[in-house]
Design a protein around this motif. Structure first.
Motif, PDB file in Angstrom:
ATOM      1  N   ARG A 279       0.622 -11.362  12.810  1.00  0.00           N
ATOM      2  CA  ARG A 279      -0.484 -10.841  12.006  1.00  0.00           C
ATOM      3  C   ARG A 279      -1.780 -11.547  12.356  1.00  0.00           C
ATOM      4  O   ARG A 279      -1.802 -12.771  12.488  1.00  0.00           O
ATOM      5  CB  ARG A 279      -0.229 -11.074  10.520  1.00  0.00           C
TER       6      ARG A 279
ATOM      7  N   GLU B 225       2.722   2.673   8.350  1.00  0.00           N
ATOM      8  CA  GLU B 225       1.565   3.545   8.507  1.00  0.00           C
ATOM      9  C   GLU B 225       1.677   4.475   9.712  1.00  0.00           C
ATOM     10  O   GLU B 225       1.125   5.572   9.703  1.00  0.00           O
ATOM     11  CB  GLU B 225       0.296   2.701   8.690  1.00  0.00           C
TER      12      GLU B 225
ATOM     13  N   LYS C 131       0.844  -1.191   0.000  1.00  0.00           N
ATOM     14  CA  LYS C 131       0.000   0.000   0.000  1.00  0.00           C
ATOM     15  C   LYS C 131       0.881   1.244   0.000  1.00  0.00           C
ATOM     16  O   LYS C 131       1.869   1.298   0.725  1.00  0.00           O
ATOM     17  CB  LYS C 131      -0.880  -0.015   1.262  1.00  0.00           C
TER      18      LYS C 131
ATOM     19  N   GLN D 293       4.706   0.642  12.414  1.00  0.00           N
ATOM     20  CA  GLN D 293       4.434   0.223  11.040  1.00  0.00           C
ATOM     21  C   GLN D 293       4.768   1.367  10.086  1.00  0.00           C
ATOM     22  O   GLN D 293       4.848   2.523  10.519  1.00  0.00           O
ATOM     23  CB  GLN D 293       2.939  -0.067  10.849  1.00  0.00           C
TER      24      GLN D 293
HETATM   25 MG    MG Z   1       1.317  -3.940   7.333  1.00  0.00          MG
END
Ligand code: MG
Ligand code: ATP
Length: 652
Positions: free
Chosen positions: A517, A419, A273, A417
């Motif tokens: 995860r 992000e 992403k 992260q």
């Molecule tokens: Mg990730």
């Protein structure tokens, strides 16, 4: 204890903990009071951190959260990131201070002071302007770990161009899709770099990518290896264009929310992403955390983060955080085993590195290579060690602390992260009694929780989903060009909360342990079992160096645990035998309980990893369930999957 499908089992019991050294605690940058201060006035605490930076115009509002999940920080404020990372230190009289000790893989070196960096960044900024790059344009950067990489990033920041750094190891296809996604105008690259003792070409990959990208106007090429390259009309040599520029340039203030960079995630769980970071909040977050988490003393510390800048760790903790703080850093071009397996320790000895930040994958590799290698080097300069990228297995943590840190240095396990922009959950080296394998607590200013399926906080001792409950300055602003995907991926699972995609548990003290995860969690006979705990149990066996586990469909238990194990260097021949495999399975059952006993254990020479060194379990799941293998574009070494597939039929 009853288990429901909404929570993660909490199987691993780890009782060791390491209090901070008294001397470090007494002089720590951040003390325990910071938690109370931030809790009393969170936004005020962040505003105080923003004052670490030099602003051309002060902000009107700390946070605008009127249109969630689209946050704006330090609204109305103006600053220039490159000015903050370079010029202001020179203006403060620190021009002669070393910004980077750069070490090339062949052993060549370059020393860049802050004054050198200022001249180089100015020249590069002027060169970008000559090539027609303007504020708001995007620039792709595809370089090896050479000084021109941070210089290029800072030159972009200086003129307000948004950079998109792409790992030097990625394929032309990966580069092309990233260029197209960002509509970049320029690519900055090199003829090549050095890896594993020889030149590794980059330019041909760029030529291939650029042949198909409509937006690229120029390719700016640094001469690094001197190998012959094809020259195209749009190519410009760095050594020609940049070297003849003026070393004077006045940085233009940018809005606090001006896009600083786009960076693609590692691609561990699927298609990467394009994460967008902006200027003021991001720089505040990385400067603060780099100072707090590593207890950086810029006057005396020598700091080294071994990551590649093509990964977010390099952006935040090789470039923007350390430079904003005026730190002296080491930057290394090559691999850890060139010319021999002691190279990293030799670099620490040579530059007297005092703070070292690396990844669990590297630590496990060193464990596999043997304790005797680091033991040959003087590592006594080290005072803080850090880990990032994956959950660190307790055994790897203790090995790192003992063999690299001589049992003296705190180890900070930092969770964050691409992000989040910067570190979110981590021990503080002068405050926390750290537990091996735990990221411990959200940093002062950060709000995190572990919640169940309904979004309710789990009690101490429980497991579930990690969420961030308040916006933070370094947060991504969106996925580039895809606001919908931004909302859907991060803000839709739990109302009003950021869903990180990671499983976690709170222990009896309320400390946070990351469990891998959520996508990788295994459902065995109605129990949600984390990959991390089973892997850590395997790694705690003295003959195991690395392990990856996945859940594979099983007619009896729903899913069964399939493990892939790399033996330690010293383990010898018997690791292939049925007896040893049975011993390992029993070891896991003894450590975690019979529910966690793997159905299969396979000895493998390597594990599939991303370029940033993370295990790609989804590919192992494909193998374990006999499917064709999914997206491998971010895999570091594509031959690894063949090696593993060959092993499968003989699985015990
Ligand atoms: Mg990730
Ligand atoms: P993608 O999002 O494309 O699948 P990725 O998540 O691997 O890739 P990154 O942003 O580089 O991309 O990695 C962040 C992830 O790394 C976290 O969500 C977490 O799973 C893992 N991680 C990082 N640091 C830690 C840590 N200290 N402990 C546990 N996990 C960590």
């Amino acid at each position: 204890m009853s288990q429901s499908q909404e929570t993660l089992s909490n199987l691993l019991q780890e009782t060791r903990s390491f209090p901070p050294p008294a001397e470090l605690a007494a002089a720590a940058n951040v003390t325990a009071e910071a938690y109370d201060e931030a809790a009393a006035d969170r936004l005020g605490y962040w505003a105080k951190q923003a004052d670490r930076l030099t602003w051309s115009k002060r902000w009107d509002e700390i946070l605008d959260w009127s249109n969630p999940p689209f946050g704006k920080w330090f609204v109305g404020g103006e600053l220039n990131a490159a000015y903050n990372c370079v010029d202001r230190h020179v203006e403060a009289g620190l021009g002669a201070k070393i910004a980077y000790h750069w070490e090339g893989e062949p052993g060549d070196t370059r020393t860049l002071t802050y004054a050198d960096l200022q001249r180089e960044v100015n020249k590069a900024a002027n060169a970008l302007l000559e090539l027609g790059v303007r504020k708001g344009d995007r620039v792709a950067i595809y370089l090896p770990m050479i000084p021109e990489l941070p210089i290029s990033m800072l030159a972009c920041a200086r003129i307000g161009a948004t950079h998109s750094v792409v790992f030097g190891g990625f394929s032309s296809e990966a580069l092309r899709t990233r260029i197209d996604d960002a509509q970049a105008k320029l690519v900055i690259t090199a003829d090549g770099g050095y890896r594993r003792g020889k030149p590794s070409a980059l330019k041909p990959t760029v030529d291939e990518a650029v042949a198909q990208t409509p937006t690229i106007e120029h390719v700016l090429v640094v001469r690094r290896t001197g190998e012959e390259v094809a020259e195209n009309e749009r190519d410009v040599w760095w050594q020609d264009l940049v070297e003849r520029q003026s070393d004077q340039h006045t940085a233009e203030p940018m809005d606090a929310e001006h896009p600083l960079y786009i960076l693609y995630t590692s691609g561990t769980t699927g298609k990467p992403k394009g994460i967008l970071h902006t200027t003021g909040g991001y720089l505040t977050h990385v400067a603060y955390t780099h100072s707090a988490v590593f207890d950086l003393k810029p006057e005396t510390d020598v700091y080294w983060c071994s990551a590649d800048i093509g990964w977010v760790t390099g952006h935040s903790y090789i470039v923007y955080g350390p430079l904003a703080n005026g730190a002296t850093s080491v930057m290394y071009e090559g691999t850890p085993d060139t010319p021999n397996k002691g190279r990293w320790w030799d670099i620490i000895r040579k530059y007297k590195v005092s703070i070292f930040y690396t990844a669990p994958t590297a630590i496990r590799t060193f464990m596999k290579w043997g304790d005797d290698i680091p033991a040959q080097y003087d590592l006594s300069s080290l005072r803080v060690l850090g880990s990032v990228g994956e959950p660190i297995n307790p055994e790897a943590y203790v090995w790192y602390r003992e063999n690299i840190g001589a049992g003296r240095t705190p180890v900070v396990d930092t969770w964050w992260q691409t992000e989040t922009g910067g570190i979110m959950i981590s021990p503080l080296p002068g405050v926390t009694s750290a537990k091996p394998g735990a990221a411990m607590r959200p940093l002062p200013g950060v709000s995190a929780e572990v919640v169940d399926d309904q979004g309710e906080p789990v009690p101490n001792g429980g497991g579930g989903f990690l969420v961030l409950t308040e916006p933070w300055p370094g947060m991504l602003r969106t996925i580039w060009g895809d606001d919908e995907r931004y909302i859907k991926t991060y803000w839709s699972r739990f109302e009003g909360k950021y869903f990180a995609g990671d499983g976690a548990k709170k222990d009896e003290d309320g400390d946070i342990w990351l469990l891998g995860r959520v996508d990788d969690v295994m459902l065995v006979s109605g129990h949600n079992i984390s990959t991390t705990e089973v892997e850590s149990a395997l790694v705690s066996h003295p003959k195991v160096a690395e392990a990856a586990v996945v859940g594979a469909t099983d007619p009896v238990t729903g899913q069964a645990i399939v493990s892939f194990v790399i033996p330690r260097g010293s383990a010898g021949e018997e690791v292939e035998g049925a007896e040893f495999l049975a011993e390992l399975r029993d070891h896991v059952a003894r450590t975690l309980g019979p529910i966690a006993k793997p159905r299969q254990i396979m000895m493998v020479p390597e594990l599939p990893k991303t370029r940033s060194g993370k295990i790609m379990r989804r590919l192992l799941r494909d193998v374990a369930e006999n499917r064709s293998i999914g997206d491998v574009s971010t895999l570091a070494d594509s031959t690894v999957m063949d090696l593993i597939s060959e092993k499968l039929p003989s699985a015990k």
